[in-house]
Enzyme design. Structure first.
Site, PDB file in Angstrom:
ATOM      1  N   HIS A 123      23.717  19.741 -33.816  1.00 26.35           N
ATOM      2  CA  HIS A 123      24.699  19.743 -32.724  1.00 26.35           C
ATOM      3  C   HIS A 123      25.861  20.660 -33.104  1.00 26.35           C
ATOM      4  O   HIS A 123      26.497  20.477 -34.143  1.00 26.35           O
ATOM      5  CB  HIS A 123      25.200  18.326 -32.451  1.00 26.35           C
ATOM      6  CG  HIS A 123      24.127  17.457 -31.852  1.00 26.35           C
ATOM      7  ND1 HIS A 123      23.931  16.152 -32.217  1.00 26.35           N
ATOM      8  CD2 HIS A 123      23.184  17.741 -30.911  1.00 26.35           C
ATOM      9  CE1 HIS A 123      22.915  15.654 -31.513  1.00 26.35           C
ATOM     10  NE2 HIS A 123      22.444  16.597 -30.722  1.00 26.35           N
ATOM     11  N   GLU A 164      29.644  19.691 -34.317  1.00 26.99           N
ATOM     12  CA  GLU A 164      29.826  18.792 -35.458  1.00 26.99           C
ATOM     13  C   GLU A 164      29.985  19.619 -36.739  1.00 26.99           C
ATOM     14  O   GLU A 164      29.110  19.655 -37.592  1.00 26.99           O
ATOM     15  CB  GLU A 164      28.641  17.821 -35.515  1.00 26.99           C
ATOM     16  CG  GLU A 164      28.535  16.993 -34.233  1.00 26.99           C
ATOM     17  CD  GLU A 164      27.187  16.284 -34.046  1.00 26.99           C
ATOM     18  OE1 GLU A 164      26.355  16.313 -34.968  1.00 26.99           O
ATOM     19  OE2 GLU A 164      26.982  15.705 -32.961  1.00 26.99           O
ATOM     20  N   ARG A 212      27.600  21.406 -27.620  1.00 29.79           N
ATOM     21  CA  ARG A 212      26.710  20.573 -28.421  1.00 29.79           C
ATOM     22  C   ARG A 212      25.288  21.135 -28.492  1.00 29.79           C
ATOM     23  O   ARG A 212      24.615  21.073 -29.512  1.00 29.79           O
ATOM     24  CB  ARG A 212      26.682  19.172 -27.789  1.00 29.79           C
ATOM     25  CG  ARG A 212      25.570  18.244 -28.248  1.00 29.79           C
ATOM     26  CD  ARG A 212      25.680  16.942 -27.456  1.00 29.79           C
ATOM     27  NE  ARG A 212      24.507  16.087 -27.591  1.00 29.79           N
ATOM     28  CZ  ARG A 212      24.464  15.006 -28.359  1.00 29.79           C
ATOM     29  NH1 ARG A 212      25.489  14.689 -29.107  1.00 29.79           N
ATOM     30  NH2 ARG A 212      23.385  14.262 -28.414  1.00 29.79           N
ATOM     31  N   HIS A 242      24.958  14.783 -39.078  1.00 34.35           N
ATOM     32  CA  HIS A 242      25.668  14.792 -37.808  1.00 34.35           C
ATOM     33  C   HIS A 242      27.078  14.243 -38.007  1.00 34.35           C
ATOM     34  O   HIS A 242      27.449  13.835 -39.087  1.00 34.35           O
ATOM     35  CB  HIS A 242      24.940  13.892 -36.793  1.00 34.35           C
ATOM     36  CG  HIS A 242      23.605  14.403 -36.360  1.00 34.35           C
ATOM     37  ND1 HIS A 242      23.408  15.024 -35.158  1.00 34.35           N
ATOM     38  CD2 HIS A 242      22.400  14.383 -36.972  1.00 34.35           C
ATOM     39  CE1 HIS A 242      22.141  15.368 -35.032  1.00 34.35           C
ATOM     40  NE2 HIS A 242      21.496  14.993 -36.133  1.00 34.35           N
ATOM     41  N   GLU A 266      25.749  10.122 -39.906  1.00 30.81           N
ATOM     42  CA  GLU A 266      26.859  10.419 -39.001  1.00 30.81           C
ATOM     43  C   GLU A 266      28.095  10.395 -39.885  1.00 30.81           C
ATOM     44  O   GLU A 266      28.563   9.329 -40.283  1.00 30.81           O
ATOM     45  CB  GLU A 266      26.972   9.365 -37.894  1.00 30.81           C
ATOM     46  CG  GLU A 266      25.821   9.353 -36.905  1.00 30.81           C
ATOM     47  CD  GLU A 266      25.936  10.443 -35.850  1.00 30.81           C
ATOM     48  OE1 GLU A 266      26.990  11.114 -35.776  1.00 30.81           O
ATOM     49  OE2 GLU A 266      24.957  10.632 -35.099  1.00 30.81           O
TER      50      GLU A 266
HETATM   51 ZN   LIG Z   1      24.908  15.084 -33.713  1.00 26.87          ZN
END
Ligand SMILES: [Zn+2]
Ligand SMILES: *[C@@H]1O[C@H](CO)[C@@H](O)[C@H](O)[C@H]1NC(C)=O
Ligand SMILES: *[C@@H]1O[C@H](CO)[C@@H](O)[C@H](O)[C@H]1NC(C)=O
Ligand SMILES: *[C@@H]1O[C@H](CO)[C@@H](O)[C@H](O)[C@H]1NC(C)=O
Ligand SMILES: *[C@@H]1O[C@H](CO)[C@@H](O)[C@H](O)[C@H]1NC(C)=O
Length: 438
Positions: free
Chosen positions: A197, A200, A255, A325, A399
C-alpha cells in the site's frame, strides 16, 4: 543535512533575508502537494450501534471521505474504530451530522496539511544520490531507494544480489534483494515485502532498515550471522512502485496501484485484494473507485502477478512470508478471509506471541496479535492468505506503528524506534523457523 537551523536565533534585521534564503533552498515547502490537504481533518469515530454504523457509511459515501481505518466503507461496523480523513469542504457537514446524531467522535488531526509539513522532511532537504552515509531515519523516494539498492548490489556482493522480477504497470522495474551468505548447500528462505500500500511509508523504511542492520551486524551479532548463514532473505522494499511514486508526487494518501480501468476514470487496484484466494469476496470491493477494489480478475496487477510467479517458483524453499503494512500495531496471521483456525495454529500462534513480546521489550509498545479476520477485519484476496494457501507455512502481516495519532504520517523521528523494535520481532520469528516447529 537534515533540517537547516531555524532562523529564530538571528537578529531581527536578518530575518527577512534568512526567510528568503530558506525559500530558495526549499522551494515549495509550504506548498507540499500544492497544499491540497489544507484544512482537511482526520476524525476518529466509533459507532456504538448498527444504526450509527449504517448512518456513517451513508455519509462517508456522500462526502467521499478517505477512509484510513478500516480499509473500506463496507467494513465500518458497530464498536469498531473508524479513522476518517475528511476533505476541508466536507468537514463542516460531517461535524454537523455527528453533533446532530450524537455519534461520539474525536478529532485526531485539525489540519492535515500542517501535520504533513511538520512530520516529513522534504525531498529537497536531502542530498539525493549520496548512498554512503545513507540516512535511514528519513523517508526516501523510489528513486533514492532504487539507487540505494544498486549501490548495495555493487558494494556488498558477498551478501546481496539484486534482481528484477518484472515490470510494474507504468513500466518500472520490480527489484528484489536476495540477502544471505552465498553457499552451495540448500538454504531455506524468507520473503519480506514492504509497501504493498503506497501511503504506508514506514514499510519501505523498515525494509531498508532490515537490510542495513543485517549488513552492519552480520559479523558482530551471532543471531544475525546464523540467520544469514542458514537462510536467504528475499526483500522487496517497494512492492507497489507506481503507487509509492505517486504518493510522493501527487497524493500522499494514495493506496492502490496505478493501473487504468477501461470503464471508469478511477485508477488503481488494491494490491492486497488482488490475489487468487477467495478473490473479491468479503472485505473487497468490485468498484474501481474504491480503495479496496479487487481488480478485474485475480493477479490483474503486474506487480501482484510478478510476486505470485516468484513465490510459486520458489515455494519449496520459502518457509516464511512477511508483509509490512501500517498502521494499527498488530501482528497478523491467516486467515484474513474467514473466521477459522489454521492447521498447526499453535506453532504460528506461539511464534507471534514471542515476536510481540520481543517487540514490546524495547520501548513497551504493545501489539495485538491473532488471525487477521478476528484481529483486524475480514478481507479476501490478500497476499498473506495466498502465500499460506500456496504452501508457505509461516505467513504474517505486520501493521506497524502507530495506532492513529499520526496514522500514515508517522514522523521521521519515529522511524528509528519503530524499526528497532520491529527488527527484534522479525529476528524472533526467523529464529523460530530454524527450530523444530513445522
Ligand atoms: Zn496496508
Ligand atoms: C469538495 O471539493 C471537491 C473538489 O474540489 C469536490 O469534488 C467535492 O464534491 C466537494 N465536496 C463537497 C462535500 O462539497
Ligand atoms: C547486481 O550485481 C550483479 C553483479 O554482481 C549483476 O550481474 C546484476 O545485474 C546486478 N543487478 C542489477 C539489478 O543491476
Ligand atoms: C524471542 O522472544 C522471546 C520472548 O520475548 C524470548 O524469550 C526469546 O529469547 C526470543 N528469541 C530470540 C531468538 O530472539
Ligand atoms: C502441520 O504440521 C505437520 C507436522 O507436524 C505437517 O506435516 C503439516 O504439513 C503441517 N501443515 C501445515 C498446513 O503447515
Amino acid at each position: 543535512m537534515k533540517f537547516l537551523g531555524k532562523p529564530g536565533s538571528q537578529r531581527a534585521a536578518f530575518l527577512p533575508l534568512c526567510l528568503l534564503f530558506l525559500k530558495i533552498l526549499h522551494p515549495g515547502h509550504s506548498h507540499l502537494y500544492s497544499s491540497r490537504y489544507a484544512g482537511d481533518k482526520v476524525i476518529r469515530l466509533i459507532p456504538s450501534t448498527e444504526e450509527e454504523a449504517y448512518a456513517l457509511k451513508k455519509i462517508y459515501q456522500q462526502l467521499k471521505v478517505d477512509l484510513w481505518q478500516p480499509g473500506s466503507i463496507s467494513q465500518v461496523s458497530e464498536g469498531a474504530v473508524t479513522d476518517v480523513h475528511i476533505p476541508h469542504n466536507g468537514s463542516r457537514a460531517l461535524l454537523a451530522f455527528l453533533q446532530e446524531t450524537n455519534i461520539h467522535y474525536k478529532i485526531l488531526m485539525e489540519d492535515l496539511q500542517k501535520v504533513l509539513e511538520k512530520g516529513s522532511s522534504l525531498p529537497s532537504q536531502r542530498s539525493r544520490r549520496s548512498v554512503p552515509g545513507y540516512n535511514y531515519e528519513v523517508y526516501h523516494s523510489l528513486e533514492e531507494i532504487q539507487n540505494w539498492m544498486h549501490h548495495l548490489n555493487k558494494t556488498h556482493s558477498g551478501l546481496i544480489h539484486m534482481f528484477s522480477i518484472g515490470k510494474s504497470y507504468e513500466g518500472r522495474s520490480l527489484f528484489v534483494l536476495k540477502l544471505g551468505r552465498r553457499s552451495r548447500a540448500y538454504k531455506r528462505a524468507v520473503w519480506i515485502d514492504c509497501g504493498i500500500h503506497a501511503r504506508e511509508w514506514i514499510g519501505p523504511a523498515f525494509c531498508q532498515w532490515f537490510v542495513k542492520e543485517a549488513l552492519l551486524t552480520y559479523r558482530s551479532d551471532p543471531t544475525m550471522r546464523k540467520m544469514l548463514n542458514h537462510l536467504y532473505f528475499y526483500i522487496m522494499p517497494v512492492f507497489n512502485v507506481d503507487g509509492y511514486h505517486f504518493s510522493w508526487t501527487n497524493d500522499r494518501f494514495w493506496r492502490k496501484t496505478r493501473s487504468r480501468n477501461s470503464r471508469f476514470r478511477c485508477r488503481g487496484v488494491d494490491a492486497n485484494r488482488n490475489w487468487r484466494v477467495k478473490w473479491c469476496d468479503e472485505g473487497a470491493s468490485m468498484h474501481p473507485c474504491d480503495d479496496t477494489y479487487c481488480g478485474p480478475f485475480p493477479e490483474s496487477e503486474p506487480e501482484v502477478k510478478a510476486v505470485a510467479n516468484f513465490l510459486r517458483k520458489h515455494k519449496k524453499h520459502i518457509r516464511a512470508y512477511l508483509s509490512f503494512h501500517a498502521y494499527a500495531q498488530m501482528l497478523l496471521y491467516p486467515y484474513s478471509y474467514k473466521y477459522a483456525t489454521i492447521p498447526n495454529f499453535s506453532c504460528v500462534e506461539s511464534a507471534a506471541y514471542k515476536a510481540v513480546k520481543a517487540l514490546q521489550s524495547v520501548y513497551g509498545i504493545q501489539y495485538r496479535y491473532g488471525p487477521a479476520s478476528s484481529t483486524l477485519y475480514v478481507s479476501s484476496g490478500s497476499s498473506m492468505d495466498w502465500a499460506y494457501k500456496n504452501g508457505i507455512p509461516y505467513t504474517f502481516a505486520f501493521e506497524l506503528r502507530d495506532t492513529g495519532h499520526f496514522g500514515f504520517l508517522l514522523p521521521e523521528m519515529l522511524i528509528k524506534p519503530t524499526c528497532t523494535e520491529t527488527m527484534l520481532a522479525v529476528k524472533n520469528i526467523t529464529m523460530h523457523l530454524l527450530r523444530k516447529c513445522p
